[in-house]
Design a protein around this motif. Sequence first.
Motif, PDB file in Angstrom:
ATOM      1  N   UNK A 267       0.823  -1.219   0.000  1.00  0.00           N
ATOM      2  CA  UNK A 267       0.000   0.000   0.000  1.00  0.00           C
ATOM      3  C   UNK A 267       0.853   1.263   0.000  1.00  0.00           C
ATOM      4  N   UNK A 268       2.145   1.097   0.172  1.00  0.00           N
ATOM      5  CA  UNK A 268       3.067   2.241   0.200  1.00  0.00           C
ATOM      6  C   UNK A 268       3.515   2.554  -1.222  1.00  0.00           C
ATOM      7  N   UNK A 269       3.604   3.833  -1.595  1.00  0.00           N
ATOM      8  CA  UNK A 269       4.049   4.178  -2.939  1.00  0.00           C
ATOM      9  C   UNK A 269       5.481   3.704  -3.241  1.00  0.00           C
ATOM     10  N   UNK A 270       6.307   3.573  -2.239  1.00  0.00           N
ATOM     11  CA  UNK A 270       7.664   3.055  -2.433  1.00  0.00           C
ATOM     12  C   UNK A 270       7.647   1.535  -2.362  1.00  0.00           C
ATOM     13  N   UNK A 271       7.069   0.987  -1.301  1.00  0.00           N
ATOM     14  CA  UNK A 271       7.026  -0.460  -1.096  1.00  0.00           C
ATOM     15  C   UNK A 271       6.362  -1.209  -2.239  1.00  0.00           C
ATOM     16  N   UNK A 272       5.342  -0.615  -2.828  1.00  0.00           N
ATOM     17  CA  UNK A 272       4.614  -1.287  -3.907  1.00  0.00           C
ATOM     18  C   UNK A 272       5.406  -1.326  -5.218  1.00  0.00           C
ATOM     19  N   UNK A 273       6.431  -0.493  -5.330  1.00  0.00           N
ATOM     20  CA  UNK A 273       7.184  -0.405  -6.588  1.00  0.00           C
ATOM     21  C   UNK A 273       8.652  -0.806  -6.449  1.00  0.00           C
ATOM     22  N   UNK A 274       9.064  -1.200  -5.249  1.00  0.00           N
ATOM     23  CA  UNK A 274      10.488  -1.449  -5.016  1.00  0.00           C
ATOM     24  C   UNK A 274      11.041  -2.561  -5.909  1.00  0.00           C
ATOM     25  N   UNK A 275      10.279  -3.621  -6.097  1.00  0.00           N
ATOM     26  CA  UNK A 275      10.745  -4.698  -6.979  1.00  0.00           C
ATOM     27  C   UNK A 275      10.888  -4.209  -8.419  1.00  0.00           C
ATOM     28  N   UNK A 276       9.887  -3.502  -8.902  1.00  0.00           N
ATOM     29  CA  UNK A 276       9.927  -3.009 -10.284  1.00  0.00           C
ATOM     30  C   UNK A 276      11.105  -2.057 -10.492  1.00  0.00           C
ATOM     31  N   UNK A 277      11.443  -1.301  -9.465  1.00  0.00           N
ATOM     32  CA  UNK A 277      12.546  -0.353  -9.570  1.00  0.00           C
ATOM     33  C   UNK A 277      13.918  -1.036  -9.532  1.00  0.00           C
ATOM     34  N   UNK A 278      14.041  -2.060  -8.710  1.00  0.00           N
ATOM     35  CA  UNK A 278      15.363  -2.628  -8.448  1.00  0.00           C
ATOM     36  C   UNK A 278      15.669  -3.965  -9.118  1.00  0.00           C
ATOM     37  N   UNK A 279      14.663  -4.706  -9.533  1.00  0.00           N
ATOM     38  CA  UNK A 279      14.931  -6.036 -10.087  1.00  0.00           C
ATOM     39  C   UNK A 279      15.945  -6.013 -11.225  1.00  0.00           C
ATOM     40  N   UNK A 280      15.756  -5.156 -12.210  1.00  0.00           N
ATOM     41  CA  UNK A 280      16.661  -5.148 -13.362  1.00  0.00           C
ATOM     42  C   UNK A 280      18.074  -4.719 -12.997  1.00  0.00           C
ATOM     43  N   UNK A 281      18.261  -3.602 -12.281  1.00  0.00           N
ATOM     44  CA  UNK A 281      19.638  -3.229 -11.952  1.00  0.00           C
ATOM     45  C   UNK A 281      20.343  -4.267 -11.065  1.00  0.00           C
ATOM     46  N   UNK A 282      19.611  -4.892 -10.163  1.00  0.00           N
ATOM     47  CA  UNK A 282      20.230  -5.910  -9.309  1.00  0.00           C
ATOM     48  C   UNK A 282      20.539  -7.186 -10.087  1.00  0.00           C
ATOM     49  N   UNK A 283      19.659  -7.563 -11.008  1.00  0.00           N
ATOM     50  CA  UNK A 283      19.957  -8.713 -11.879  1.00  0.00           C
ATOM     51  C   UNK A 283      21.193  -8.438 -12.730  1.00  0.00           C
ATOM     52  N   UNK A 284      21.298  -7.222 -13.253  1.00  0.00           N
ATOM     53  CA  UNK A 284      22.463  -6.851 -14.056  1.00  0.00           C
ATOM     54  C   UNK A 284      23.742  -6.899 -13.223  1.00  0.00           C
ATOM     55  N   UNK A 285      23.671  -6.417 -11.991  1.00  0.00           N
ATOM     56  CA  UNK A 285      24.842  -6.438 -11.103  1.00  0.00           C
ATOM     57  C   UNK A 285      25.246  -7.873 -10.775  1.00  0.00           C
ATOM     58  N   UNK A 286      24.268  -8.724 -10.532  1.00  0.00           N
ATOM     59  CA  UNK A 286      24.547 -10.135 -10.248  1.00  0.00           C
ATOM     60  C   UNK A 286      25.249 -10.786 -11.446  1.00  0.00           C
ATOM     61  N   UNK A 287      24.726 -10.529 -12.646  1.00  0.00           N
ATOM     62  CA  UNK A 287      25.334 -11.097 -13.856  1.00  0.00           C
ATOM     63  C   UNK A 287      26.760 -10.587 -14.050  1.00  0.00           C
ATOM     64  N   UNK A 288      26.992  -9.304 -13.781  1.00  0.00           N
ATOM     65  CA  UNK A 288      28.332  -8.738 -13.917  1.00  0.00           C
ATOM     66  C   UNK A 288      29.294  -9.398 -12.927  1.00  0.00           C
ATOM     67  N   UNK A 289      28.843  -9.614 -11.714  1.00  0.00           N
ATOM     68  CA  UNK A 289      29.659 -10.301 -10.712  1.00  0.00           C
ATOM     69  C   UNK A 289      30.013 -11.702 -11.195  1.00  0.00           C
ATOM     70  N   UNK A 290      29.030 -12.435 -11.669  1.00  0.00           N
ATOM     71  CA  UNK A 290      29.254 -13.806 -12.128  1.00  0.00           C
ATOM     72  C   UNK A 290      30.224 -13.844 -13.308  1.00  0.00           C
ATOM     73  N   UNK A 291      30.076 -12.918 -14.251  1.00  0.00           N
ATOM     74  CA  UNK A 291      30.977 -12.874 -15.402  1.00  0.00           C
ATOM     75  C   UNK A 291      32.409 -12.572 -14.964  1.00  0.00           C
ATOM     76  N   UNK A 292      32.562 -11.704 -13.995  1.00  0.00           N
ATOM     77  CA  UNK A 292      33.898 -11.379 -13.492  1.00  0.00           C
ATOM     78  C   UNK A 292      34.523 -12.589 -12.793  1.00  0.00           C
ATOM     79  N   UNK A 293      33.747 -13.333 -12.026  1.00  0.00           N
ATOM     80  CA  UNK A 293      34.253 -14.517 -11.330  1.00  0.00           C
ATOM     81  C   UNK A 293      34.684 -15.605 -12.309  1.00  0.00           C
TER      82      UNK A 293
END
Length: 140
Positions: free
Chosen positions: A102-128
């Motif tokens: 019901x919070x304007x931030x809480x309701x959108x946090x996944x939509x805001x962060x999923x892609x950048x965090x997935x990209x960061x995870x992939x970059x970490x894995x590629x570096x390893x």
Amino acid sequence: MKLNTNLTVAIHTILCIAYFEKDYKVTSDFIASSTGMNPVIIRKILGKLQAAGIVETKAGVGGSSLAKKADEISLFDVYKAVSEEKEGERSVFNFHVNPNPKCPVGSKIHALLDQPLNDAQKALEEELKKTTIQDLTGRL
């Protein structure tokens, strides 16, 4: 907040095995003396590494050895072996459990962060994937 230390302890463990296996029985107690970790934790990590086919461990005081050549083990292989990742989760960047829908931030946090965090995870894995145990033993 600190990230899980399993990866660095596992790499330290593998490096001890690679470095000492020809001259010593590399037991969990032996590795614990190098890592500063409890031997029980080392045995748990060795179990994960063995399940992933990275090390072989003989019960009792038999010690551990590499199951593959050092140049065939990437840091990514080690990362996947000891990752606490569950299906559908990133192992590094996970969300808190109950953002308020019901919070304007809480309701959108996944939509805001999923892609950048997935990209960061992939970059970490590629570096390893770029570094092997052999690369690191060559620098010891």
